[in-house]
Scaffold this motif. Structure first.
Motif, PDB file in Angstrom:
ATOM      1  N   ARG A 215      25.061  52.013  38.531  1.00 24.60           N
ATOM      2  CA  ARG A 215      25.684  53.284  38.864  1.00 24.60           C
ATOM      3  C   ARG A 215      26.661  53.716  37.777  1.00 24.60           C
ATOM      4  O   ARG A 215      26.866  54.916  37.558  1.00 24.60           O
ATOM      5  CB  ARG A 215      26.389  53.159  40.211  1.00 24.60           C
ATOM      6  N   ASN A 216      27.263  52.785  37.095  1.00 23.22           N
ATOM      7  CA  ASN A 216      28.219  53.098  36.028  1.00 23.22           C
ATOM      8  C   ASN A 216      27.600  52.988  34.644  1.00 23.22           C
ATOM      9  O   ASN A 216      28.332  52.958  33.646  1.00 23.22           O
ATOM     10  CB  ASN A 216      29.431  52.162  36.129  1.00 23.22           C
ATOM     11  N   GLY A 217      26.270  52.916  34.585  1.00 15.95           N
ATOM     12  CA  GLY A 217      25.590  52.875  33.294  1.00 15.95           C
ATOM     13  C   GLY A 217      25.681  51.543  32.591  1.00 15.95           C
ATOM     14  O   GLY A 217      25.492  51.486  31.359  1.00 15.95           O
ATOM     15  N   GLY A 218      25.979  50.472  33.323  1.00 11.91           N
ATOM     16  CA  GLY A 218      26.130  49.165  32.704  1.00 11.91           C
ATOM     17  C   GLY A 218      24.941  48.252  32.912  1.00 11.91           C
ATOM     18  O   GLY A 218      23.913  48.642  33.454  1.00 11.91           O
ATOM     19  N   THR A 219      25.098  47.005  32.471  1.00  9.65           N
ATOM     20  CA  THR A 219      24.039  46.001  32.560  1.00  9.65           C
ATOM     21  C   THR A 219      24.601  44.709  33.134  1.00  9.65           C
ATOM     22  O   THR A 219      25.809  44.444  33.061  1.00  9.65           O
ATOM     23  CB  THR A 219      23.422  45.730  31.183  1.00  9.65           C
TER      24      THR A 219
ATOM     25  N   ASP B 151      44.441  45.945  28.807  1.00 14.75           N
ATOM     26  CA  ASP B 151      45.724  46.625  28.730  1.00 14.75           C
ATOM     27  C   ASP B 151      45.828  47.681  29.812  1.00 14.75           C
ATOM     28  O   ASP B 151      44.830  48.165  30.364  1.00 14.75           O
ATOM     29  CB  ASP B 151      45.885  47.285  27.352  1.00 14.75           C
ATOM     30  N   ASP B 152      47.051  48.056  30.103  1.00 16.34           N
ATOM     31  CA  ASP B 152      47.290  49.102  31.089  1.00 16.34           C
ATOM     32  C   ASP B 152      46.751  50.429  30.556  1.00 16.34           C
ATOM     33  O   ASP B 152      47.051  50.813  29.422  1.00 16.34           O
ATOM     34  CB  ASP B 152      48.793  49.209  31.365  1.00 16.34           C
ATOM     35  N   GLY B 153      45.956  51.108  31.354  1.00 27.22           N
ATOM     36  CA  GLY B 153      45.345  52.371  30.936  1.00 27.22           C
ATOM     37  C   GLY B 153      44.070  52.205  30.149  1.00 27.22           C
ATOM     38  O   GLY B 153      43.505  53.208  29.681  1.00 27.22           O
ATOM     39  N   ALA B 154      43.594  50.972  29.998  1.00 29.11           N
ATOM     40  CA  ALA B 154      42.358  50.769  29.234  1.00 29.11           C
ATOM     41  C   ALA B 154      41.131  51.248  29.998  1.00 29.11           C
ATOM     42  O   ALA B 154      40.120  51.596  29.387  1.00 29.11           O
ATOM     43  CB  ALA B 154      42.203  49.291  28.874  1.00 29.11           C
ATOM     44  N   LEU B 155      41.204  51.235  31.313  1.00 26.56           N
ATOM     45  CA  LEU B 155      40.060  51.645  32.122  1.00 26.56           C
ATOM     46  C   LEU B 155      40.204  53.111  32.520  1.00 26.56           C
ATOM     47  O   LEU B 155      41.265  53.536  32.984  1.00 26.56           O
ATOM     48  CB  LEU B 155      39.955  50.778  33.384  1.00 26.56           C
ATOM     49  N   PRO B 156      39.176  53.920  32.354  1.00 25.48           N
ATOM     50  CA  PRO B 156      39.249  55.344  32.694  1.00 25.48           C
ATOM     51  C   PRO B 156      39.251  55.541  34.208  1.00 25.48           C
ATOM     52  O   PRO B 156      38.727  54.719  34.960  1.00 25.48           O
ATOM     53  CB  PRO B 156      37.977  55.921  32.067  1.00 25.48           C
TER      54      PRO B 156
ATOM     55  N   THR C 160      27.108  38.001  33.135  1.00 26.45           N
ATOM     56  CA  THR C 160      27.854  38.862  32.221  1.00 26.45           C
ATOM     57  C   THR C 160      27.553  40.316  32.558  1.00 26.45           C
ATOM     58  O   THR C 160      26.391  40.731  32.554  1.00 26.45           O
ATOM     59  CB  THR C 160      27.479  38.581  30.758  1.00 26.45           C
ATOM     60  N   VAL C 161      28.595  41.070  32.846  1.00 21.80           N
ATOM     61  CA  VAL C 161      28.468  42.497  33.169  1.00 21.80           C
ATOM     62  C   VAL C 161      29.154  43.286  32.060  1.00 21.80           C
ATOM     63  O   VAL C 161      30.314  43.011  31.716  1.00 21.80           O
ATOM     64  CB  VAL C 161      29.106  42.816  34.532  1.00 21.80           C
ATOM     65  N   ARG C 162      28.440  44.293  31.545  1.00 19.36           N
ATOM     66  CA  ARG C 162      28.991  45.171  30.515  1.00 19.36           C
ATOM     67  C   ARG C 162      28.953  46.607  31.044  1.00 19.36           C
ATOM     68  O   ARG C 162      27.881  47.111  31.389  1.00 19.36           O
ATOM     69  CB  ARG C 162      28.203  45.066  29.213  1.00 19.36           C
ATOM     70  N   LEU C 163      30.121  47.220  31.099  1.00 19.11           N
ATOM     71  CA  LEU C 163      30.231  48.595  31.585  1.00 19.11           C
ATOM     72  C   LEU C 163      30.772  49.469  30.469  1.00 19.11           C
ATOM     73  O   LEU C 163      31.855  49.189  29.922  1.00 19.11           O
ATOM     74  CB  LEU C 163      31.175  48.675  32.793  1.00 19.11           C
ATOM     75  N   PRO C 164      30.045  50.526  30.091  1.00 13.44           N
ATOM     76  CA  PRO C 164      30.566  51.420  29.037  1.00 13.44           C
ATOM     77  C   PRO C 164      31.779  52.187  29.544  1.00 13.44           C
ATOM     78  O   PRO C 164      31.839  52.599  30.707  1.00 13.44           O
ATOM     79  CB  PRO C 164      29.385  52.353  28.765  1.00 13.44           C
ATOM     80  N   LEU C 165      32.760  52.356  28.662  1.00 13.04           N
ATOM     81  CA  LEU C 165      33.974  53.098  29.005  1.00 13.04           C
ATOM     82  C   LEU C 165      33.840  54.503  28.454  1.00 13.04           C
ATOM     83  O   LEU C 165      33.814  54.709  27.240  1.00 13.04           O
ATOM     84  CB  LEU C 165      35.213  52.397  28.433  1.00 13.04           C
ATOM     85  N   GLY C 166      33.719  55.470  29.349  1.00 13.20           N
ATOM     86  CA  GLY C 166      33.523  56.855  28.924  1.00 13.20           C
ATOM     87  C   GLY C 166      34.835  57.562  28.744  1.00 13.20           C
ATOM     88  O   GLY C 166      35.802  57.031  28.186  1.00 13.20           O
TER      89      GLY C 166
ATOM     90  N   ASP D  29      37.681  46.766  25.513  1.00 11.75           N
ATOM     91  CA  ASP D  29      37.985  47.310  24.193  1.00 11.75           C
ATOM     92  C   ASP D  29      37.749  48.810  24.229  1.00 11.75           C
ATOM     93  O   ASP D  29      37.693  49.417  25.294  1.00 11.75           O
ATOM     94  CB  ASP D  29      37.155  46.616  23.100  1.00 11.75           C
ATOM     95  N   GLU D  30      37.582  49.420  23.094  1.00 12.79           N
ATOM     96  CA  GLU D  30      37.423  50.866  23.035  1.00 12.79           C
ATOM     97  C   GLU D  30      36.089  51.331  23.600  1.00 12.79           C
ATOM     98  O   GLU D  30      35.950  52.481  24.011  1.00 12.79           O
ATOM     99  CB  GLU D  30      37.560  51.340  21.580  1.00 12.79           C
ATOM    100  N   ARG D  31      35.079  50.467  23.618  1.00 15.13           N
ATOM    101  CA  ARG D  31      33.729  50.894  23.989  1.00 15.13           C
ATOM    102  C   ARG D  31      33.297  50.439  25.365  1.00 15.13           C
ATOM    103  O   ARG D  31      32.625  51.183  26.079  1.00 15.13           O
ATOM    104  CB  ARG D  31      32.724  50.383  22.953  1.00 15.13           C
ATOM    105  N   GLU D  32      33.674  49.216  25.770  1.00 10.04           N
ATOM    106  CA  GLU D  32      33.126  48.704  27.019  1.00 10.04           C
ATOM    107  C   GLU D  32      34.083  47.725  27.682  1.00 10.04           C
ATOM    108  O   GLU D  32      35.017  47.201  27.051  1.00 10.04           O
ATOM    109  CB  GLU D  32      31.783  48.020  26.775  1.00 10.04           C
ATOM    110  N   LEU D  33      33.802  47.506  28.971  1.00 12.57           N
ATOM    111  CA  LEU D  33      34.509  46.487  29.753  1.00 12.57           C
ATOM    112  C   LEU D  33      33.545  45.337  29.976  1.00 12.57           C
ATOM    113  O   LEU D  33      32.426  45.534  30.456  1.00 12.57           O
ATOM    114  CB  LEU D  33      34.955  47.070  31.101  1.00 12.57           C
ATOM    115  N   LEU D  34      33.981  44.131  29.625  1.00 16.46           N
ATOM    116  CA  LEU D  34      33.169  42.946  29.798  1.00 16.46           C
ATOM    117  C   LEU D  34      33.774  42.079  30.898  1.00 16.46           C
ATOM    118  O   LEU D  34      34.960  41.735  30.843  1.00 16.46           O
ATOM    119  CB  LEU D  34      33.069  42.157  28.487  1.00 16.46           C
ATOM    120  N   LEU D  35      32.950  41.765  31.894  1.00 13.66           N
ATOM    121  CA  LEU D  35      33.337  40.858  32.977  1.00 13.66           C
ATOM    122  C   LEU D  35      32.329  39.721  32.987  1.00 13.66           C
ATOM    123  O   LEU D  35      31.135  39.945  33.149  1.00 13.66           O
ATOM    124  CB  LEU D  35      33.337  41.584  34.327  1.00 13.66           C
TER     125      LEU D  35
END
Length: 570
Positions: A528-532, A413-418, A546-552, A480-486
């Motif tokens: 660098r963004n705390g992901g895996t 969604d728009d604005g989902a990424l900080p 699969t890349v998982r980036l936490p959304l702070g 989602d509210e916790r992470e970005l999955l690519l």
């Protein structure tokens, strides 16, 4: 006429002059002290020598017996001369209590009055004095001669001051020779040491060395390139501020004196720094940066160390990635323009042939086909950078015969990424993964070597739903509210589990020199963004990343995100 300005004496020359003066002063001082000490010692030795002779004569029984005779001089004169010659003193004078001489080296003085003091001796004391007598100034001892407790005469034994001085002069000659030898030896040693110092200081004077040190310090702190100097034992001898920053060493980290393998750097970078041969423009990755490493050994008869320069390649790599993306977009637009022209000619030809309905159907079908992916991407991914990237990569994949599919569960969604999540990092991650997947899918599952950053790939089974020969890349983008999955999966040959860790190592590729950096940059950006980043087998038989980036914090200031984006590679 203006006289030319003379150059100050070099530091080695100044030290040589000061050391020569110092050595000369020390030698001269030692010589004076030795002379004074020798003179005092010579006088003390002479006094001790004449005292022993006088006491020996005064205690001799033959002397007392001779005094009792009517003519003491007949016996005492030969005796006194023998004592004088045997002891090497100047005179032995035996006299009565009235100071009348019985003996004297000059026989004409026998019978005359003794020149000197005798009062203490007449009172029974033995004393020493310096007195000028018939033989000149002398050091003499006067002692009484006793016979049954009664003083019956006096003995004076002495040595002339000239004789003592001659002995001192003889010693002074030896002393001067020793002092000259010490001065010459000190001068030669000082010259040798200063010649070595002159070579090491290159003949510069103190002001030039001080100025060179100031320039050296200013340069180290001003230069933007990292500078690292290692000694022969691979310990850090010098590191500047930029070097600390590029290697990820904090300002409080004690680096000087530590070995390179104690810095916890990536293994390839540590190997490059420890290499004995020169390295030229090698790319290496740290946790946050891409750096260019150049090393050159310092050799002078033996290996004395290594000079290392470090350049930050992060920004240049980002610009290079963006340029590659723009070039790909341009090629895709050129191809699409060519296809659009062909389709337009087809429509015009159908109209000219009177087949208007077929022309309308053909144009409508083409528009729907071109709009399907655009509507799907724009509807599911409202992040404009990711949407534009997906559309561009879809066009590039179409040119290579690879279909880019957006998974049904994709949604951002728009604005989902900080704002703190840099857009360049997203482009780096998703762009490199899609490029590798397109490479793998275009090569196909049979006899292919895997993605662009892969090694020897292991062919996997193709999913049942995928038609034979149909190359496909499936992309999932979900926030989602916790992470970005690519997630990116392809229909290529896949990657064996034994190579799952090696694919992320810089330089590991099956496509020749100059490749093997993309997946390393993906892992770096994720880290660098705390992901895996995870790798497994995809549903279509190929590789799936699969890349998982936490959304702070989603309220971070944009300028902070922009500053962070400058450190990201593309």
């Amino acid at each position: 006429m203006r006289l030319p300005r003379t150059r100050p004496r070099s530091l080695a020359g100044q030290l040589f002059a000061m050391q020569v003066v110092l050595i000369a002063a020390v030698v001269a001082g030692c010589a004076v002290f030795a002379y004074a000490s020798g003179s005092a010692q010579a006088e003390e030795t002479a006094a001790r020598q004449v005292r022993v002779a006088a006491l020996a004569v005064a205690d001799s029984p033959s002397v007392r017996e001779a005094i009792r005779t009517p003519d003491p001089s007949a016996v005492l004169q030969p005796y006194a001369e023998r004592v004088r010659e045997d002891t090497g003193i100047a005179f032995v004078t035996i006299m009565d209590t009235e100071r009348v001489r019985w003996t004297h080296p000059d026989t004409s003085q026998i019978g005359d009055t003794f020149l000197g003091n005798t009062a203490k001796a007449l009172r029974g004391q033995t004393f020493t004095e310096t007195y000028t007598g018939t033989l000149g100034p002398s050091i003499r001892v006067v002692t009484p001669i006793r016979d049954g407790g009664r003083i019956v005469g006096l003995v004076s034994a002495g040595i002339t001051v000239d004789r003592v001085s001659s002995q001192v002069r003889e010693q002074l000659g030896a002393l001067a020779l020793a002092a000259g030898g010490a001065l010459a030896l000190g001068g030669i040693g000082t010259y040798v040491i200063n010649a070595r110092l002159r070579r090491h200081t290159h003949g510069m004077n103190a002001a030039e060395l001080s100025r060179l040190h100031d320039y050296h310090q200013a340069t180290l702190h001003a230069v933007r390139e990292g500078l690292l100097m290692l000694d022969g034992r691979r310990r850090i001898a010098l590191i500047n501020d930029a070097g600390r920053e590029l290697l990820g060493l904090g300002p409080d980290t004690e680096a000087v004196g530590r070995t390179v393998d104690e810095l916890a750097l990536p293994a390839p970078l540590t190997g490059a720094l420890l290499a004995s041969e020169s390295r030229v423009d090698e790319l290496h990755l740290t946790a946050d940066r891409v750096i260019v490493v150049n090393t050159r050994p310092v050799v002078g008869g033996e290996q004395r160390g290594t000079v290392v320069t470090l350049r930050d390649h992060t920004e240049l790599q980002a610009l290079t990635g963006e340029l590659d993306s723009e070039r790909g977009f341009t090629q895709a637009l050129r191809s699409q323009a060519h296809e659009a022209a062909n389709r337009l000619h087809t429509v015009v030809s159908l109209i000219e042939l009177g087949r208007v309905e077929e022309a309308v159907d053909f144009a409508t079908a083409e528009l729907e086909l071109a709009q399907v992916l655009t509507d799907r991407v724009v509807g599911a991914v409202e992040e404009p950078v990711l949407a534009a990237l997906l559309l561009g990569k879809a066009a590039q994949g179409h040119e290579r015969g690879v279909e880019l599919v957006l998974a049904e569960d994709s949604l951002i969604d728009d604005g989902a990424l900080p704002p703190s999540l840099a857009q360049r990092d997203l482009v780096t991650i998703l762009g490199n993964l899609i490029d590798n997947a397109v490479d793998a899918a275009s090569e196909g599952p049979e006899g292919a070597e895997g993605p662009a950053e892969s090694g020897a790939a292991v062919p996997g089974p193709r999913a049942a739903g995928v038609p034979a020969g149909r190359a496909r890349v499936t992309v999932t983008a979900l926030a989602d509210e916790r992470e970005l999955l690519l997630r990116v999966a392809d229909t290529g040959a896949g990657i064996g589990p034994e190579a799952a860790d090696e694919v992320f190592r810089r330089g590991w590729s099956t496509h020749g020199a100059g490749r093997g950096l993309g997946l390393a940059l993906v892992r770096q950006a994720a880290h660098r963004n705390g992901g895996t980043v995870e790798l497994d087998a995809g549903p279509d038989g190929g590789a799936r990343f699969t890349v998982r980036l936490p959304l702070g914090d989603r309220t971070a200031k944009p300028e902070a995100a922009g500053a962070r984006a400058k450190e990201v590679t593309a």
